[in-house]
Design an enzyme around this catalytic site. Structure first.
Site, PDB file in Angstrom:
ATOM      1  N   LYS A 150      13.488  -3.576  -5.853  1.00 14.24           N
ATOM      2  CA  LYS A 150      12.411  -3.978  -6.773  1.00 14.24           C
ATOM      3  C   LYS A 150      11.034  -4.094  -6.122  1.00 14.24           C
ATOM      4  CE  LYS A 150      15.315  -6.241 -10.145  1.00 14.24           C
ATOM      5  NZ  LYS A 150      15.679  -7.433 -10.880  1.00 14.24           N
TER       6      LYS A 150
ATOM      7  N   ASP B 101      11.660  -8.395 -16.354  1.00 21.15           N
ATOM      8  CA  ASP B 101      12.491  -9.566 -16.019  1.00 21.15           C
ATOM      9  C   ASP B 101      11.760 -10.867 -16.391  1.00 21.15           C
ATOM     10  OD1 ASP B 101      14.744  -8.310 -14.963  1.00 21.15           O
ATOM     11  OD2 ASP B 101      13.907  -8.214 -12.939  1.00 21.15           O
TER      12      ASP B 101
HETATM   13  P1  NAP Z   1      17.536  -9.493  -3.664  1.00 22.10           P
HETATM   14  O1  NAP Z   1      16.120  -9.097  -3.806  1.00 22.10           O
HETATM   15  O2  NAP Z   1      18.440  -8.699  -2.791  1.00 22.10           O
HETATM   16  O3  NAP Z   1      17.542 -11.042  -3.160  1.00 22.10           O
HETATM   17  C1  NAP Z   1      18.759 -11.694  -2.932  1.00 22.10           C
HETATM   18  C2  NAP Z   1      18.502 -13.179  -2.702  1.00 22.10           C
HETATM   19  O4  NAP Z   1      19.776 -13.837  -2.683  1.00 22.10           O
HETATM   20  C3  NAP Z   1      17.818 -13.506  -1.384  1.00 22.10           C
HETATM   21  O5  NAP Z   1      17.020 -14.636  -1.566  1.00 22.10           O
HETATM   22  C4  NAP Z   1      19.014 -13.832  -0.468  1.00 22.10           C
HETATM   23  O6  NAP Z   1      18.688 -14.715   0.590  1.00 22.10           O
HETATM   24  C5  NAP Z   1      19.922 -14.551  -1.435  1.00 22.10           C
HETATM   25  N1  NAP Z   1      21.344 -14.509  -1.077  1.00 22.10           N
HETATM   26  C6  NAP Z   1      22.132 -13.426  -0.959  1.00 22.10           C
HETATM   27  N2  NAP Z   1      23.397 -13.803  -0.667  1.00 22.10           N
HETATM   28  C7  NAP Z   1      23.397 -15.147  -0.595  1.00 22.10           C
HETATM   29  C8  NAP Z   1      24.390 -16.126  -0.306  1.00 22.10           C
HETATM   30  N3  NAP Z   1      25.653 -15.773  -0.054  1.00 22.10           N
HETATM   31  N4  NAP Z   1      24.040 -17.427  -0.328  1.00 22.10           N
HETATM   32  C9  NAP Z   1      22.766 -17.782  -0.608  1.00 22.10           C
HETATM   33  N5  NAP Z   1      21.763 -16.918  -0.874  1.00 22.10           N
HETATM   34  C10 NAP Z   1      22.083 -15.612  -0.862  1.00 22.10           C
HETATM   35  O7  NAP Z   1      18.273  -9.552  -5.087  1.00 22.10           O
HETATM   36  P2  NAP Z   1      17.618  -9.879  -6.517  1.00 22.10           P
HETATM   37  O8  NAP Z   1      17.146  -8.624  -7.158  1.00 22.10           O
HETATM   38  O9  NAP Z   1      16.665 -10.988  -6.327  1.00 22.10           O
HETATM   39  O10 NAP Z   1      18.901 -10.355  -7.362  1.00 22.10           O
HETATM   40  C11 NAP Z   1      19.538 -11.588  -7.107  1.00 22.10           C
HETATM   41  C12 NAP Z   1      20.588 -11.897  -8.185  1.00 22.10           C
HETATM   42  O11 NAP Z   1      19.965 -12.017  -9.461  1.00 22.10           O
HETATM   43  C13 NAP Z   1      21.665 -10.832  -8.340  1.00 22.10           C
HETATM   44  O12 NAP Z   1      22.902 -11.449  -8.571  1.00 22.10           O
HETATM   45  C14 NAP Z   1      21.241 -10.064  -9.583  1.00 22.10           C
HETATM   46  O13 NAP Z   1      22.328  -9.441 -10.272  1.00 22.10           O
HETATM   47  C15 NAP Z   1      20.660 -11.211 -10.400  1.00 22.10           C
HETATM   48  N6  NAP Z   1      19.693 -10.744 -11.412  1.00 22.10           N
HETATM   49  C16 NAP Z   1      19.960 -10.989 -12.717  1.00 22.10           C
HETATM   50  C17 NAP Z   1      19.075 -10.581 -13.688  1.00 22.10           C
HETATM   51  C18 NAP Z   1      19.386 -10.847 -15.114  1.00 22.10           C
HETATM   52  O14 NAP Z   1      18.813 -10.182 -15.993  1.00 22.10           O
HETATM   53  N7  NAP Z   1      20.241 -11.807 -15.404  1.00 22.10           N
HETATM   54  C19 NAP Z   1      17.881  -9.924 -13.331  1.00 22.10           C
HETATM   55  C20 NAP Z   1      17.638  -9.706 -11.989  1.00 22.10           C
HETATM   56  C21 NAP Z   1      18.554 -10.103 -11.022  1.00 22.10           C
HETATM   57  P3  NAP Z   1      18.103 -14.177   1.997  1.00 22.10           P
HETATM   58  O15 NAP Z   1      16.622 -14.069   1.811  1.00 22.10           O
HETATM   59  O16 NAP Z   1      18.505 -15.226   2.965  1.00 22.10           O
HETATM   60  O17 NAP Z   1      18.752 -12.849   2.265  1.00 22.10           O
END
Ligand code: NAP
Length: 285
Positions: free
Chosen positions: A71, A107
């Site tokens: 993103k 989003d």
């Molecule tokens: P991203 O950019 O890869 O960021 C992931 C985040 O999660 C980072 O802050 C990472 O921390 C943290 N993280 C990963 N594994 C973890 C763990 N085991 N324990 C604690 N923190 C952890 O991903 P994103 O795009 O932000 O998406 C994150 C989540 O939101 C996903 O599950 C995605 O499916 C969901 N989402 C949902 C929607 C919806 O419409 N409902 C929309 C967007 C995203 P670090 O910085 O330490 O790596």
């Protein structure tokens, strides 16, 4: 669905991508409106992102959604981005206008809409929020909270420096809001953050299928608070189960997925999204 030489192609770029519910949701919407379009999922490794974005132009793909982990990085590959995408610093929707690629972020609107529908939150001036995560999804949530006038936000992340950087990025634009950062691993600090909050949002990948559940002292959140988990696969995460058992109002991220998808659909097609059909398609997953 009849595929022909004039079928228009849409899709989603991410890695991994097997968890995505977007293809059935968008294909159901195309079918309902009788549009000769198809939506596919593409597993794009980070090192292939730039080539994949060029293929949008070369293959005349009409529109793309963007998910983990692209993103933020995709912004540099696009021709123009919307104001929402600019202040969020993340793009989840790309529209191809005759070879010119526009990036947008749906989003933000999807999150705010679902917060209103599921948790009844419309007024933010008394909201003190704890936000877990500092990735692309966290940026959209922060934008939504900031433009709605949230009083105080603490960004909590596994890698604390990223939470600090994100807080500083948003403070530049929203200097009147108190935005702090904290380390997810420091439970005594997290306890204090939760005690002073009335809304907890998980925007990290913790709790998502294939990831560890979120480990936080949820019992510190005051009674009758709200808990929102952006994770939608599984549909009910351990966090939501725990929030329910503590009597908090809670909602999973499926509604946000629906509303951001509907906004993307309308951005691409200029047609009203068939929300009920899209919702049903999500429910079948
Ligand atoms: P991203 O950019 O890869 O960021 C992931 C985040 O999660 C980072 O802050 C990472 O921390 C943290 N993280 C990963 N594994 C973890 C763990 N085991 N324990 C604690 N923190 C952890 O991903 P994103 O795009 O932000 O998406 C994150 C989540 O939101 C996903 O599950 C995605 O499916 C969901 N989402 C949902 C929607 C919806 O419409 N409902 C929309 C967007 C995203 P670090 O910085 O330490 O790596």
């Amino acid at each position: 669905m009849d595929i022909s030489s004039s079928t228009k192609l849409y899709g989603i770029f991410g890695h991994p991508i097997g968890h995505s519910f977007s293809p059935p949701m968008h294909n159901a919407a195309f079918q309902k409106l009788g549009l000769n379009c198809v939506y596919l999922a593409f597993d794009i490794l980070p090192q292939n992102l730039s080539a994949a974005v060029n293929s949008i132009r070369q293959l005349n793909i009409q529109g793309i959604n963007v998910t983990i982990p692209h993103k933020q990085d995709i912004i540099n590959c696009l021709d123009e981005i919307s104001d929402e995408a600019k202040y969020t610093g993340a793009v989840n929707t790309v529209k191809n206008n005759d070879g010119k690629l526009f990036g947008h972020n749906t989003d933000v609107g999807g999150f705010l809409k679902d917060l209103e529908v599921e948790l009844g939150i419309r007024e933010f001036s008394e909201i003190s929020a704890c936000l877990i995560g500092a990735g692309g999804a966290a940026r959209a949530v922060l934008s939504g909270l900031c433009i709605s006038g949230t009083k105080k936000i603490t960004i909590i992340n596994r890698t604390k420096i990223k939470a600090l950087e994100l807080a500083n990025y948003f403070l530049k634009r929203f200097s009147s809001i108190e935005i702090n950062s904290a380390d997810l691993k420091d439970h005594s600090e997290i306890k204090k953050c939760l005690e002073n909050s009335n809304l907890l949002i998980n925007s990290s990948s913790a709790g998502m299928i294939g990831h560890d559940p979120l480990n936080i002292p949820l019992e510190s959140l005051p009674k009758n608070s709200c808990v929102y988990d952006l994770v939608y696969n599984p549909k009910e995460t351990e966090l939501i189960k725990q929030a329910k058992s503590l009597g908090h109002r809670s909602a999973p991220g499926l509604g946000m997925l629906l509303y951001q998808g509907a906004e993307s659909f309308e951005y691409w097609t200029n047609k009203k999204a068939p929300i009920d059909v899209m919702k049903k398609a999500l429910g079948n997953n």
